[in-house]
Design an enzyme around this catalytic site. Structure first.
Site, mmCIF file in Angstrom:
data_model
loop_
_atom_site.group_PDB
_atom_site.id
_atom_site.type_symbol
_atom_site.label_atom_id
_atom_site.label_comp_id
_atom_site.label_asym_id
_atom_site.label_seq_id
_atom_site.Cartn_x
_atom_site.Cartn_y
_atom_site.Cartn_z
ATOM 1 N N LEU A 40 -7.024 14.552 16.055
ATOM 2 C CA LEU A 40 -7.982 14.580 14.953
ATOM 3 C C LEU A 40 -8.462 13.157 14.733
ATOM 4 O O LEU A 40 -7.647 12.245 14.559
ATOM 5 C CB LEU A 40 -7.314 15.120 13.690
ATOM 6 C CG LEU A 40 -8.152 15.117 12.419
ATOM 7 C CD1 LEU A 40 -9.305 16.118 12.532
ATOM 8 C CD2 LEU A 40 -7.275 15.432 11.208
ATOM 9 N N HIS A 68 -9.007 3.801 17.859
ATOM 10 C CA HIS A 68 -9.794 4.598 16.907
ATOM 11 C C HIS A 68 -8.751 5.500 16.265
ATOM 12 O O HIS A 68 -8.001 6.185 16.982
ATOM 13 C CB HIS A 68 -10.834 5.423 17.670
ATOM 14 C CG HIS A 68 -11.761 6.238 16.805
ATOM 15 N ND1 HIS A 68 -13.126 6.192 16.961
ATOM 16 C CD2 HIS A 68 -11.535 7.128 15.814
ATOM 17 C CE1 HIS A 68 -13.701 7.034 16.101
ATOM 18 N NE2 HIS A 68 -12.739 7.606 15.390
ATOM 19 N N LEU A 69 -8.670 5.488 14.952
ATOM 20 C CA LEU A 69 -7.676 6.309 14.264
ATOM 21 C C LEU A 69 -7.658 7.714 14.849
ATOM 22 O O LEU A 69 -8.707 8.347 14.994
ATOM 23 C CB LEU A 69 -7.992 6.371 12.764
ATOM 24 C CG LEU A 69 -7.155 7.363 11.935
ATOM 25 C CD1 LEU A 69 -5.676 7.023 11.998
ATOM 26 C CD2 LEU A 69 -7.654 7.404 10.507
ATOM 27 N N HIS A 70 -6.490 8.185 15.208
ATOM 28 C CA HIS A 70 -6.333 9.564 15.656
ATOM 29 C C HIS A 70 -4.961 10.073 15.246
ATOM 30 O O HIS A 70 -3.966 9.365 15.343
ATOM 31 C CB HIS A 70 -6.581 9.736 17.157
ATOM 32 C CG HIS A 70 -5.753 8.875 18.046
ATOM 33 N ND1 HIS A 70 -5.989 7.518 18.217
ATOM 34 C CD2 HIS A 70 -4.704 9.175 18.847
ATOM 35 C CE1 HIS A 70 -5.121 7.031 19.089
ATOM 36 N NE2 HIS A 70 -4.326 8.014 19.474
ATOM 37 N N VAL A 71 -4.962 11.287 14.751
ATOM 38 C CA VAL A 71 -3.736 11.944 14.325
ATOM 39 C C VAL A 71 -3.413 13.017 15.357
ATOM 40 O O VAL A 71 -4.256 13.852 15.686
ATOM 41 C CB VAL A 71 -3.896 12.561 12.917
ATOM 42 C CG1 VAL A 71 -2.700 13.416 12.547
ATOM 43 C CG2 VAL A 71 -4.091 11.457 11.881
#
Length: 139
Positions: free
Chosen positions: A43, A97-100
């Site tokens: 995400l 890049h922020l990713h969950v």
């Protein structure tokens, strides 16, 4: 904010192929190309923010609502007993890049500590099927 050299930004812009699971105003989710288990989803916020610390406070809640939805469909659609939801900030962050990560989990699935086996899709078609199942469940 966009980073032209960021592969996740390229996916968001439709310039790089991905098995998209969720396409929402605040976030996009797609299958991880190196999944821990089939259905392992990433995400990402639509805007380029490197870490959770960088994500503007007003975006944190809406972003994690989508993480919660993804965790729910791991159980309801993939039959997982639960899920693992996590993000790295800089260290071990393969794409800045922020990713969950939202990963389906089951008892005795082999994940111990941080030595995790990867389970690849047998084909691009199989990955597309997993993405379609999750996408349909998310509406």
């Amino acid at each position: 904010m966009v980073d032209k050299a960021c592969v996740f930004c390229e996916i968001i812009r439709g310039e790089h192929p991905a098995h998209v699971v969720l396409d929402a105003p605040e976030a996009m989710a797609f299958l991880d190309t190196r999944p821990l288990f089939k259905g392992h989803t990433l995400l990402v916020p639509r805007e380029h923010h490197e870490t959770l610390i960088d994500l503007p406070e007003e975006q944190v809640g809406p972003f994690f609502v989508q993480a919660r939805r993804l965790a729910a469909v791991m159980e309801s659609e993939l039959g997982a007993a639960g899920s693992f939801v996590a993000a790295n900030n800089r260290i071990s962050q393969s794409v800045p890049h922020l990713h969950v990560h939202v990963v389906p989990r089951n008892p005795k699935d082999g994940l111990k500590g941080f030595f995790w086996p990867r389970h690849k899709y047998e084909s691009d078609e199989e990955a597309a099927k997993f993405a379609a199942t999750l996408r349909a469940a998310l509406g």
